[in-house]
Scaffold this active site. Structure first.
Site, short mmCIF file in Angstrom:
data_model
loop_
_atom_site.label_atom_id
_atom_site.label_comp_id
_atom_site.label_asym_id
_atom_site.label_seq_id
_atom_site.Cartn_x
_atom_site.Cartn_y
_atom_site.Cartn_z
N HIS A 1 12.72 -11.75 9.57
CA HIS A 1 12.91 -11.63 8.11
C HIS A 1 13.16 -12.96 7.40
CE1 HIS A 1 13.02 -7.54 9.45
NE2 HIS A 1 12.96 -7.13 8.20
N ARG B 1 9.63 -21.38 25.56
CA ARG B 1 10.61 -20.62 24.79
C ARG B 1 9.89 -19.90 23.65
NH1 ARG B 1 12.86 -22.11 28.65
NH2 ARG B 1 14.93 -23.09 28.89
N GLN C 1 10.86 -14.84 7.04
CA GLN C 1 9.61 -14.94 6.27
C GLN C 1 9.67 -14.19 4.95
OE1 GLN C 1 6.28 -14.51 9.61
NE2 GLN C 1 8.20 -13.55 10.21
N GLU D 1 0.82 -1.22 0.00
CA GLU D 1 0.00 0.00 0.00
C GLU D 1 0.85 1.27 0.00
OE1 GLU D 1 0.33 -1.79 2.83
OE2 GLU D 1 0.25 -0.47 4.60
N ARG E 1 2.37 -7.17 10.25
CA ARG E 1 1.93 -5.83 10.69
C ARG E 1 0.55 -5.93 11.34
NH1 ARG E 1 4.44 -2.12 6.58
NH2 ARG E 1 6.38 -1.53 7.59
N MET F 1 5.43 -12.16 11.13
CA MET F 1 5.24 -10.79 10.65
C MET F 1 3.76 -10.61 10.26
SD MET F 1 8.59 -9.91 8.38
CE MET F 1 9.95 -9.00 9.15
N THR G 1 3.08 -8.02 -1.03
CA THR G 1 3.34 -7.88 0.40
C THR G 1 3.17 -9.24 1.04
OG1 THR G 1 2.67 -6.95 2.54
CG2 THR G 1 0.94 -7.14 0.86
N ILE G 2 4.11 -9.62 1.90
CA ILE G 2 3.93 -10.92 2.56
C ILE G 2 2.77 -10.85 3.56
CG2 ILE G 2 6.38 -11.55 2.38
CD1 ILE G 2 6.53 -11.05 5.46
N ASP G 3 2.32 -9.63 3.90
CA ASP G 3 1.28 -9.48 4.93
C ASP G 3 -0.09 -9.91 4.44
OD1 ASP G 3 2.68 -6.27 5.99
OD2 ASP G 3 3.38 -8.34 6.24
O1 F6P Z 1 5.21 -5.26 5.27
C1 F6P Z 1 6.06 -6.35 5.22
C2 F6P Z 1 6.83 -6.47 6.51
O2 F6P Z 1 7.60 -7.63 6.44
C3 F6P Z 1 5.96 -6.50 7.75
O3 F6P Z 1 5.34 -7.75 7.94
C4 F6P Z 1 7.00 -6.17 8.81
O4 F6P Z 1 6.42 -5.68 10.00
C5 F6P Z 1 7.82 -5.10 8.11
O5 F6P Z 1 7.70 -5.35 6.71
C6 F6P Z 1 9.28 -5.11 8.50
O6 F6P Z 1 9.86 -4.00 7.86
P1 F6P Z 1 11.47 -3.89 7.69
O7 F6P Z 1 11.88 -4.95 6.70
O8 F6P Z 1 11.67 -2.51 7.16
O9 F6P Z 1 12.05 -4.14 9.05
#
Ligand code: F6P
Length: 367
Positions: free
Chosen positions: A292, A286, A294, A123, A191, A189, A145-147
């Site tokens: 990242h 734990r 992901q 977005e 968001r 991840m 977006t992976i989100d």
């Molecule tokens: O929007 C994709 C995303 O991986 C989110 O899931 C995560 O919160 C954010 O980017 C992490 O951003 P950066 O790679 O800038 O740390």
């Protein structure tokens, strides 16, 4: 005179980006299509997302080499097999009111002789493309977006590859969790959207899944865990989205930084939940923050396919002069939607349809 297409990737990287760049390039430069369409294209890559268009000096060969890359079929031949983006990416926002570099971007678009921009992003990136379109720049968007939080499309590049990482890492965790009879809290991840946690947790059989769309009660989590006491299998997997919150707490952030689009760096909730579970139930717990991982690795088959179809469709839209729109997929068909319609809200998990608020997991009644 050939029409010049500029391709750029913005925001978080993910597997599938290189495939989309490849198929925009291959389709635009396809001699069969050129003959049929009698439209000739050149394709250049813009490096590091919108930052490349802010920083490039079109009169300097060194700057052009630093911020742009002429693309052809030979260069992109193998790109679809690899994750990340070979053009680089950034979270630069030319419309950031503190710097307002949009005039510079408009000037460089003209000086570079760019006719159309294909922006591959979420977005934030597509928001910039939509504003440039309203200022007269021909733009086409490809959803990434992976989100999984973009509206207007049933799929965005990167999501499937990320779900596969979550599944593989949870499978890997089960052996050590079982060896120690421990509880593992896995932070994903996503968001403010819980899709990654929900589908990553569902496909890997997590016992509890916590998502931002339904604030959770820590005592309920513990009572669900105590219900499993006495079972033969004494370990449990809990998946929590980085944006999840408890009923009385705000979200957890890694630091106080805010990026150029106003996003804070979420993270840290898994550590807190693990500590609370151990304190309240006495069970060894734990946590793992997948972070990242992901966004890394090679594209899944679905991301390779969607990258191909989205890249081809983006060039169709250019030929059809369908600008200011984002390629999308709906009920299995490739189509497009106006970019301005996908930017004012997020695609969040519909709790009523997909989430069991008693069991903190995916719905057990679907039809
Ligand atoms: O929007 C994709 C995303 O991986 C989110 O899931 C995560 O919160 C954010 O980017 C992490 O951003 P950066 O790679 O800038 O740390």
């Amino acid at each position: 005179m050939a029409m010049k297409i500029a391709v750029l990737t913005g925001g978080g990287d993910c597997p599938g980006l290189n495939g989309a760049i490849k198929w925009v390039t291959k389709t635009a430069l396809d001699p069969y299509l050129e003959a049929k369409r009698s439209v000739k294209f050149d394709v250049i890559g813009i490096k590091d997302g919108w930052k490349g268009l802010v920083e490039v000096d079109p009169d300097s060969p060194a700057s052009l080499a630093r911020h742009t890359l002429k693309l052809d079929e030979e260069i992109v031949r193998a790109w679809d097999r690899y994750g990340g983006t070979n053009l680089g990416t950034s979270r630069t926002n030319p419309f950031n009111p503190k710097k307002n570099q949009s005039a510079k971007v408009m000037e460089n678009i003209t000086r570079l002789g760019i006719d159309v921009i294909v922006a591959i992003g979420g977005e934030d990136t597509l928001g910039v493309a939509s504003r440039l379109y309203r200022q007269g720049v021909k733009t086409v968007g490809i959803p990434k977006t992976i989100d999984g939080d973009l509206v207007g499309t049933d799929y965005s590049l990167g999501f499937d590859s990320a779900v596969n990482v979550i599944m593989e890492e949870i499978d890997r965790l089960r052996t050590t969790a079982g060896s120690h009879n421990r509880i593992f809290v896995v932070e994903t991840m996503g968001r403010h959207a819980g899709w990654l946690a929900l589908q990553g947790g569902e496909c890997s059989g997590a016992y509890i899944i916590l998502i931002p769309e339904h604030p959770f009660d820590m005592d309920r989590v513990c009572s669900l865990l105590l219900e499993r006491r006495g079972r033969e299998v004494q370990y449990s997997i809990i998946v929590v989205s980085e944006g999840a919150t408890m009923t009385v707490h705000q979200e957890f952030c890694r630091d106080n930084k805010v990026d150029e689009f106003g996003h804070r760096s979420l993270g840290g909730i898994a550590a807190y939940i693990a500590q609370e579970i151990e304190a309240k139930t006495g069970q060894e717990t734990r946590y793992v923050t997948l972070s990242h991982l992901q966004r890394g690795g090679s594209p899944s088959a679905r991301d390779r396919l969607m990258a191909r179809w989205f890249g081809i469709a983006a060039v169709d839209m250019i030929v059809n002069e369908d600008f200011g729109r984002m390629v999308s997929t709906r009920q299995g068909e490739i189509t497009s939607v106006p970019m301005k319609e996908v930017l004012d809200r997020l695609n969040l998990v519909d709790v009523r349809k997909y989430y069991d608020v008693e069991r903190y997991n995916g719905k057990r009644s679907i039809l």
